[in-house]
Design a protein around this motif. Structure first.
Motif, PDB file in Angstrom:
ATOM      1  N   LEU A 262       0.845  -1.207   0.000  1.00  0.00           N
ATOM      2  CA  LEU A 262       0.000   0.000   0.000  1.00  0.00           C
ATOM      3  C   LEU A 262       0.875   1.250   0.000  1.00  0.00           C
ATOM      4  N   ASP A 263       1.954   1.210   0.794  1.00  0.00           N
ATOM      5  CA  ASP A 263       2.937   2.307   0.777  1.00  0.00           C
ATOM      6  C   ASP A 263       3.442   2.551  -0.636  1.00  0.00           C
ATOM      7  N   GLY A 264       3.840   1.451  -1.307  1.00  0.00           N
ATOM      8  CA  GLY A 264       4.388   1.558  -2.655  1.00  0.00           C
ATOM      9  C   GLY A 264       3.386   2.179  -3.614  1.00  0.00           C
ATOM     10  N   PHE A 265       2.145   1.700  -3.558  1.00  0.00           N
ATOM     11  CA  PHE A 265       1.113   2.254  -4.441  1.00  0.00           C
ATOM     12  C   PHE A 265       0.826   3.723  -4.120  1.00  0.00           C
ATOM     13  N   GLN A 266       0.808   4.044  -2.819  1.00  0.00           N
ATOM     14  CA  GLN A 266       0.523   5.441  -2.452  1.00  0.00           C
ATOM     15  C   GLN A 266       1.631   6.368  -2.942  1.00  0.00           C
ATOM     16  N   ALA A 312      -8.014   5.039   2.184  1.00  0.00           N
ATOM     17  CA  ALA A 312      -8.974   4.290   3.009  1.00  0.00           C
ATOM     18  C   ALA A 312      -8.435   2.891   3.334  1.00  0.00           C
ATOM     19  N   GLN A 313      -7.713   2.292   2.366  1.00  0.00           N
ATOM     20  CA  GLN A 313      -7.186   0.942   2.590  1.00  0.00           C
ATOM     21  C   GLN A 313      -6.120   0.909   3.681  1.00  0.00           C
ATOM     22  N   ARG A 314      -5.443   2.033   3.862  1.00  0.00           N
ATOM     23  CA  ARG A 314      -4.391   2.079   4.891  1.00  0.00           C
ATOM     24  C   ARG A 314      -4.944   1.696   6.255  1.00  0.00           C
ATOM     25  N   ARG A 315      -6.164   2.177   6.534  1.00  0.00           N
ATOM     26  CA  ARG A 315      -6.757   1.903   7.846  1.00  0.00           C
ATOM     27  C   ARG A 315      -7.070   0.426   7.998  1.00  0.00           C
ATOM     28  N   LEU A 316      -7.172  -0.287   6.871  1.00  0.00           N
ATOM     29  CA  LEU A 316      -7.530  -1.705   6.916  1.00  0.00           C
ATOM     30  C   LEU A 316      -6.309  -2.595   6.681  1.00  0.00           C
ATOM     31  N   ALA A 317      -5.124  -1.963   6.616  1.00  0.00           N
ATOM     32  CA  ALA A 317      -3.939  -2.706   6.154  1.00  0.00           C
ATOM     33  C   ALA A 317      -3.672  -3.971   6.968  1.00  0.00           C
ATOM     34  N   GLN A 318      -4.004  -3.939   8.254  1.00  0.00           N
ATOM     35  CA  GLN A 318      -3.702  -5.108   9.084  1.00  0.00           C
ATOM     36  C   GLN A 318      -4.791  -6.179   8.999  1.00  0.00           C
ATOM     37  N   HIS A 319      -5.844  -5.848   8.261  1.00  0.00           N
ATOM     38  CA  HIS A 319      -6.994  -6.746   8.193  1.00  0.00           C
ATOM     39  C   HIS A 319      -6.727  -7.855   7.185  1.00  0.00           C
ATOM     40  N   PRO A 320      -6.753  -9.113   7.631  1.00  0.00           N
ATOM     41  CA  PRO A 320      -6.336 -10.202   6.742  1.00  0.00           C
ATOM     42  C   PRO A 320      -7.386 -10.586   5.692  1.00  0.00           C
ATOM     43  N   LEU A 321      -8.628 -10.147   5.866  1.00  0.00           N
ATOM     44  CA  LEU A 321      -9.692 -10.629   4.988  1.00  0.00           C
ATOM     45  C   LEU A 321      -9.512 -10.158   3.553  1.00  0.00           C
ATOM     46  N   ASN A 322      -9.803 -11.025   2.626  1.00  0.00           N
ATOM     47  CA  ASN A 322      -9.826 -10.651   1.216  1.00  0.00           C
ATOM     48  C   ASN A 322      -8.552  -9.970   0.745  1.00  0.00           C
ATOM     49  N   ALA A 323      -7.413 -10.446   1.239  1.00  0.00           N
ATOM     50  CA  ALA A 323      -6.157  -9.780   0.920  1.00  0.00           C
ATOM     51  C   ALA A 323      -5.895  -9.794  -0.587  1.00  0.00           C
ATOM     52  N   LYS A 324      -6.192 -10.929  -1.223  1.00  0.00           N
ATOM     53  CA  LYS A 324      -5.898 -11.025  -2.644  1.00  0.00           C
ATOM     54  C   LYS A 324      -6.822 -10.114  -3.452  1.00  0.00           C
ATOM     55  N   ARG A 326      -8.127  -7.419  -2.435  1.00  0.00           N
ATOM     56  CA  ARG A 326      -7.727  -6.028  -2.242  1.00  0.00           C
ATOM     57  C   ARG A 326      -6.496  -5.694  -3.086  1.00  0.00           C
ATOM     58  N   ALA A 327      -5.533  -6.624  -3.117  1.00  0.00           N
ATOM     59  CA  ALA A 327      -4.326  -6.397  -3.908  1.00  0.00           C
ATOM     60  C   ALA A 327      -4.700  -6.222  -5.381  1.00  0.00           C
ATOM     61  N   ASP A 328      -5.586  -7.088  -5.852  1.00  0.00           N
ATOM     62  CA  ASP A 328      -6.030  -7.025  -7.235  1.00  0.00           C
ATOM     63  C   ASP A 328      -6.765  -5.719  -7.497  1.00  0.00           C
ATOM     64  N   HIS A 329      -7.628  -5.362  -6.575  1.00  0.00           N
ATOM     65  CA  HIS A 329      -8.422  -4.149  -6.725  1.00  0.00           C
ATOM     66  C   HIS A 329      -7.523  -2.911  -6.745  1.00  0.00           C
ATOM     67  N   ALA A 330      -6.492  -2.904  -5.909  1.00  0.00           N
ATOM     68  CA  ALA A 330      -5.566  -1.770  -5.870  1.00  0.00           C
ATOM     69  C   ALA A 330      -4.934  -1.570  -7.241  1.00  0.00           C
ATOM     70  N   ALA A 331      -4.436  -2.665  -7.816  1.00  0.00           N
ATOM     71  CA  ALA A 331      -3.793  -2.581  -9.129  1.00  0.00           C
ATOM     72  C   ALA A 331      -4.786  -2.100 -10.181  1.00  0.00           C
ATOM     73  N   GLN A 332      -5.988  -2.653 -10.169  1.00  0.00           N
ATOM     74  CA  GLN A 332      -6.994  -2.298 -11.176  1.00  0.00           C
ATOM     75  C   GLN A 332      -7.442  -0.845 -11.038  1.00  0.00           C
ATOM     76  N   THR A 333      -7.567  -0.383  -9.794  1.00  0.00           N
ATOM     77  CA  THR A 333      -8.020   0.986  -9.566  1.00  0.00           C
ATOM     78  C   THR A 333      -7.033   1.990 -10.145  1.00  0.00           C
ATOM     79  N   LEU A 334      -5.733   1.741  -9.876  1.00  0.00           N
ATOM     80  CA  LEU A 334      -4.715   2.647 -10.416  1.00  0.00           C
ATOM     81  C   LEU A 334      -4.636   2.528 -11.930  1.00  0.00           C
ATOM     82  N   LEU A 335      -4.754   1.296 -12.411  1.00  0.00           N
ATOM     83  CA  LEU A 335      -4.667   1.068 -13.854  1.00  0.00           C
ATOM     84  C   LEU A 335      -5.786   1.812 -14.586  1.00  0.00           C
ATOM     85  N   ARG A 336      -6.992   1.757 -14.027  1.00  0.00           N
ATOM     86  CA  ARG A 336      -8.116   2.458 -14.658  1.00  0.00           C
ATOM     87  C   ARG A 336      -7.872   3.957 -14.674  1.00  0.00           C
ATOM     88  N   ALA A 337      -7.190   4.466 -13.616  1.00  0.00           N
ATOM     89  CA  ALA A 337      -6.933   5.906 -13.552  1.00  0.00           C
ATOM     90  C   ALA A 337      -5.960   6.347 -14.633  1.00  0.00           C
TER      91      ALA A 337
END
Ligand SMILES: [Zn+2]
Length: 349
Positions: A262-266, A312-324, A326-337
């Motif tokens: 998340l740091d890297g993406f931010q 918003a994801q930073r606040r959830l960074a320690q949350h283990p649920l749906n990690a994959k 979220r990772a996929d969504h992060a990449a797609q969100t930036l890619l769409r931008a």
């Protein structure tokens, strides 16, 4: 570097701070961005306050008090930090967790604050200061913070509290109002680079940039063999340049701490936003031309939304649920931008 020494860029501010020690405040809040050395500043400050013959305000390194501080057994110095942090530093945890079954606490607990009370009644060495260094202050839980507040409302004599924090806005406001604030800033590059080179960091410039100008963070990343620009980030940029969905990126990210990627993406997002306004890259100068090309095509609204989503994801960074996911969504969100003209089908591989 010993426990007595200020970092090179801290010496001048430290001398100014310590100059008025006869009218010294009894509680200080030392704060600044992570990785610039505020904890080191507080500990060296404590050593200087305890030193019996300070030189230009700083610890001499030779007197009895300095020797005690170096040996870690000065009776007038207490370090208050979470057990997890104490263990990391190689010290003993604060209570008898003999079985070692319990997870070491990440909080500063009320017992740690209460255990200071008898200490306040003991005479100090040659009538000097008593110094409590507390870090990170964000780790105080509410009950402990209130107990500390009570102490600071009627401060014991000869006692200085040095609280260290990265985000004073996350502290109990009444506690902050009892402290004098001492903000520390990141050193200029001209001071940080030689220091990193002395510590054996190759690519000091790239590492310092990737750490947002925070030298201790840059050193830690280099010591952990982290590349200034992570491979997955290059992989993402290459895929984005092709307009491609970055294939198995989510799998690569899953192997890392969520807060790391998340740091890297931010950071990438910030460089993209800077490039969109024609400003130079802050974190990844080496990727500047790729970033600039992407930024030219980026859709401002989608880019802004991607930034908010990452935040918003930073606040959830320690949350283990749906990690994959979220990772996929992060990449797609930036890619769409950055590829607004294209739809982004999922990888055909
Ligand atoms: Zn000394």
């Amino acid at each position: 570097m010993s426990a007595l020494d200020f970092l090179p860029w801290q010496r001048d501010p430290a001398r100014r701070w310590l100059a008025a020690r006869d009218r010294f405040a009894h509680a200080w809040l030392i704060h600044g961005l992570p990785g610039i050395g505020q904890q080191e500043f507080a500990l060296a400050g404590a050593a200087s306050l305890l030193c019996e013959s300070p030189r230009q305000g700083l610890a001499c390194g030779e007197c009895q008090a300095c020797r005690w501080v170096l040996a870690g057994n000065h009776p007038d110095l207490r370090r208050i930090r979470p057990d997890a942090q104490a263990l990391q530093e190689g010290g003993a945890a604060s209570d008898a967790d003999a079985g070692g079954k319990k997870q070491p606490s990440r909080e500063i607990r009320i017992e740690q604050i209460r255990s200071l009370l008898p200490w306040f009644n003991m005479a100090t060495h040659r009538g000097g200061w008593r110094v409590a260094v507390l870090y990170p202050a964000e780790a105080l839980n509410v009950i402990a913070a209130n107990a500390l507040l009570k102490i600071l409302e009627e401060p014991p004599g000869h006692t200085v509290f040095l609280l260290v924090a990265q985000a004073p806005d996350r502290l109990l406001p009444t506690l902050v109002s009892r402290c004098r604030r001492l903000p520390l800033s990141a050193p200029p590059q001209a001071e940080a680079l030689p220091w990193l080179q002395q510590h054996g960091v190759t690519e000091a410039q790239a590492q310092l940039a990737a750490a947002g100008g925070a030298p201790l963070l840059a050193l830690r990343r280099a010591q952990q063999q982290q590349a200034a620009v992570p491979d997955w980030l290059r992989q993402f940029l290459e895929a984005a340049a092709r307009g491609d969905a970055p294939g198995d990126l989510a799998d690569a990210l899953l192997a890392l701490d969520a807060s790391d990627w998340l740091d890297g993406f931010q950071r990438l997002w910030l460089d993209l936003s800077l490039a969109a306004h024609g400003a130079p890259a802050r974190y990844y100068p080496e990727l500047e031309s790729q970033v600039r090309t992407l930024a030219r095509a980026a859709a401002p609204t989608a880019l802004a939304q991607a930034g908010q989503w990452l935040q918003a994801q930073r606040r959830l960074a320690q949350h283990p649920l749906n990690a994959k996911l979220r990772a996929d969504h992060a990449a797609q969100t930036l890619l769409r931008a950055v590829r607004p003209a294209q739809s982004t089908p999922s990888s055909s591989r």
